[in-house]
Design an enzyme around this catalytic site. Structure first.
Site, PDB file in Angstrom:
ATOM      1  CB  CYS A  80      -1.058  -0.112   0.960  1.00 43.51           C
ATOM      2  SG  CYS A  80      -2.028   1.576   0.659  1.00 43.51           S
ATOM      3  CG  HIS A  93      -2.314  -1.661  -9.869  1.00 48.35           C
ATOM      4  ND1 HIS A  93      -3.472  -0.960  -8.610  1.00 48.35           N
ATOM      5  CD2 HIS A  93      -1.633  -1.869  -8.407  1.00 48.35           C
ATOM      6  CE1 HIS A  93      -3.200  -0.750  -7.619  1.00 48.35           C
ATOM      7  NE2 HIS A  93      -1.318  -1.461  -7.747  1.00 48.35           N
ATOM      8  CD  GLU A 150      -6.817   2.148  -2.386  1.00 50.26           C
ATOM      9  OE1 GLU A 150      -7.235   0.914  -1.947  1.00 50.26           O
ATOM     10  OE2 GLU A 150      -6.546   2.776  -2.140  1.00 50.26           O
ATOM     11  CB  CYS A 171      -5.192   3.974  -5.216  1.00 47.87           C
ATOM     12  SG  CYS A 171      -3.863   2.498  -4.999  1.00 47.87           S
ATOM     13  N   GLY A 190      -1.601   2.463  -7.176  1.00 50.03           N
ATOM     14  CA  GLY A 190      -1.697   2.938  -8.400  1.00 50.03           C
ATOM     15  C   GLY A 190      -1.945   3.152  -8.939  1.00 50.03           C
TER      16      GLY A 190
HETATM   17  N1  LIG Z   1      -6.736  -2.212  -1.958  1.00 49.04           N
HETATM   18  C1  LIG Z   1      -5.483  -1.856  -2.266  1.00 49.04           C
HETATM   19  C2  LIG Z   1      -4.474  -2.216  -1.059  1.00 49.04           C
HETATM   20  C3  LIG Z   1      -4.608  -0.101  -1.080  1.00 49.04           C
HETATM   21  C4  LIG Z   1      -3.025  -0.402  -2.359  1.00 49.04           C
HETATM   22  C5  LIG Z   1      -3.905   2.176  -1.713  1.00 49.04           C
HETATM   23  N2  LIG Z   1      -4.563   2.485  -0.931  1.00 49.04           N
HETATM   24  C6  LIG Z   1      -2.056   2.308  -1.851  1.00 49.04           C
HETATM   25  O1  LIG Z   1      -2.317   3.448  -1.901  1.00 49.04           O
HETATM   26  O2  LIG Z   1      -1.514   1.664  -2.363  1.00 49.04           O
HETATM   27  C7  LIG Z   1      -5.497  -3.745  -3.018  1.00 49.04           C
HETATM   28  O3  LIG Z   1      -6.227  -4.570  -2.328  1.00 49.04           O
HETATM   29  O4  LIG Z   1      -3.992  -3.993  -3.615  1.00 49.04           O
END
Ligand SMILES: N[C@H](CCC[C@H](N)C(=O)O)C(=O)O
Length: 277
Positions: free
Chosen positions: A71, A162, A211, A220, A223
């Site tokens: 994250c 992603h 997400e 994100c 992301g």
């Molecule tokens: N929902 C994402 C994790 C959080 C990623 C995001 N909040 C970031 O800042 O990279 C997943 O399940 O891969």
């Protein structure tokens, strides 16, 4: 149990210092504490822990209780937490994650962390490692149909998966309607984070994100990194660009020499509290 509420560009998490607290079941605790009416309210839960192989270890759980490999917004906040709350006096630290060890460089103002530059490592482009069921390499123009309309996705992993698609304008795009369908498409064995991208110019992208395990968030980090990689692969931007998110901007660079992605952005403490269990 003491917690600290932090955010990276509005992507907000609850942080638990596991040098002081013990968390039995982080999956269910994340669901409970993330609830914006019956809990603290957040996009998920982050544990800050000791590590045998790095300065610290981070575990991150989405608000649906699922654990993610990495994250980006959270790891910047972990850096801020450990420095500001004096778990370290170093401004360059290593953090162990399920996506490997990441190195953080932290900038200070009045001896508090304001901005963090993270070496996010190399992007993963092989379909089987993202994972996505596809014969393409890299995975570009992977078609997914939603409500009779075909969308073309480029798939990239930053440790977490992603799928990136390009739209004329993100402002009014139905991110939730399309995102929630693509997230669980059978082509993605571990589901997927879905990014919707508007190219502004060679150095600027607008992005909104649905997400995995959390729904649309304000930002994100992984992301934004995946989006920069996809946009370079599709010849839409330079290798260093600003990704503009609902919550603010991230500077992302795909370094030509070491093939690493570097993400630079803020980290903010909102408040501390006590969770009565
Ligand atoms: N929902 C994402 C994790 C959080 C990623 C995001 N909040 C970031 O800042 O990279 C997943 O399940 O891969």
């Amino acid at each position: 149990m003491k917690f600290t509420k932090m955010n990276g560009l509005g992507n907000d998490y609850i942080y638990i210092n596991c040098f002081e607290e013990t968390v039995e079941n982080p999956n269910s605790l994340s669901v409970e504490m993330s609830n914006r009416n019956f809990g603290v309210g957040s996009d998920g839960l982050v544990l800050i822990m000791p590590s045998e192989i790095a300065d610290f270890r981070m575990r991150m759980f989405n608000s649906d209780g699922s654990e993610a490999e990495m994250c980006g917004n959270a790891i910047r906040c972990v850096g801020k937490y450990v420095y500001d709350y004096k778990l370290t006096d170093k401004t360059t630290i290593s953090v162990e994650t399920l996506a490997g060890i990441k190195v953080l460089d932290m900038a200070l103002e009045n001896n508090k962390v304001t901005t963090v530059k993270v070496d996010m490592g190399e992007p993963i482009l092989e379909a089987s490692l993202i994972p996505v069921i596809s014969e393409k390499m890299p995975v570009i123009d992977e078609i997914i149909e939603v409500d009779g309309k075909e969308y073309k996705f480029t798939c990239v992993s930053m440790g977490n998966p992603h799928a990136i698609t390009y739209v004329d304008e993100v402002k009014d795009f139905p991110v939730d309607k399309i995102g929630k369908v693509v997230e669980v498409d059978p082509k993605f064995p571990r589901k997927i984070n879905v990014e919707f991208v508007e190219v502004v110019d060679d150095n600027t992208l607008n992005m909104r994100v649905w997400e995995r395990g959390a729904g649309e968030t304000m930002a994100c980090g992984t992301g934004a990194c995946a989006t920069l990689v996809a946009s370079v692969l599709n010849n839409k931007v330079n290798r260093k660009a600003i990704v503009k998110l609902l919550g603010g901007d991230l500077l992302i660079e795909w370094n030509e020499n070491d093939n690493h992605i570097y993400m630079t952005g803020p980290a903010t403490v909102s408040f501390q509290g006590i969770w009565e269990r």
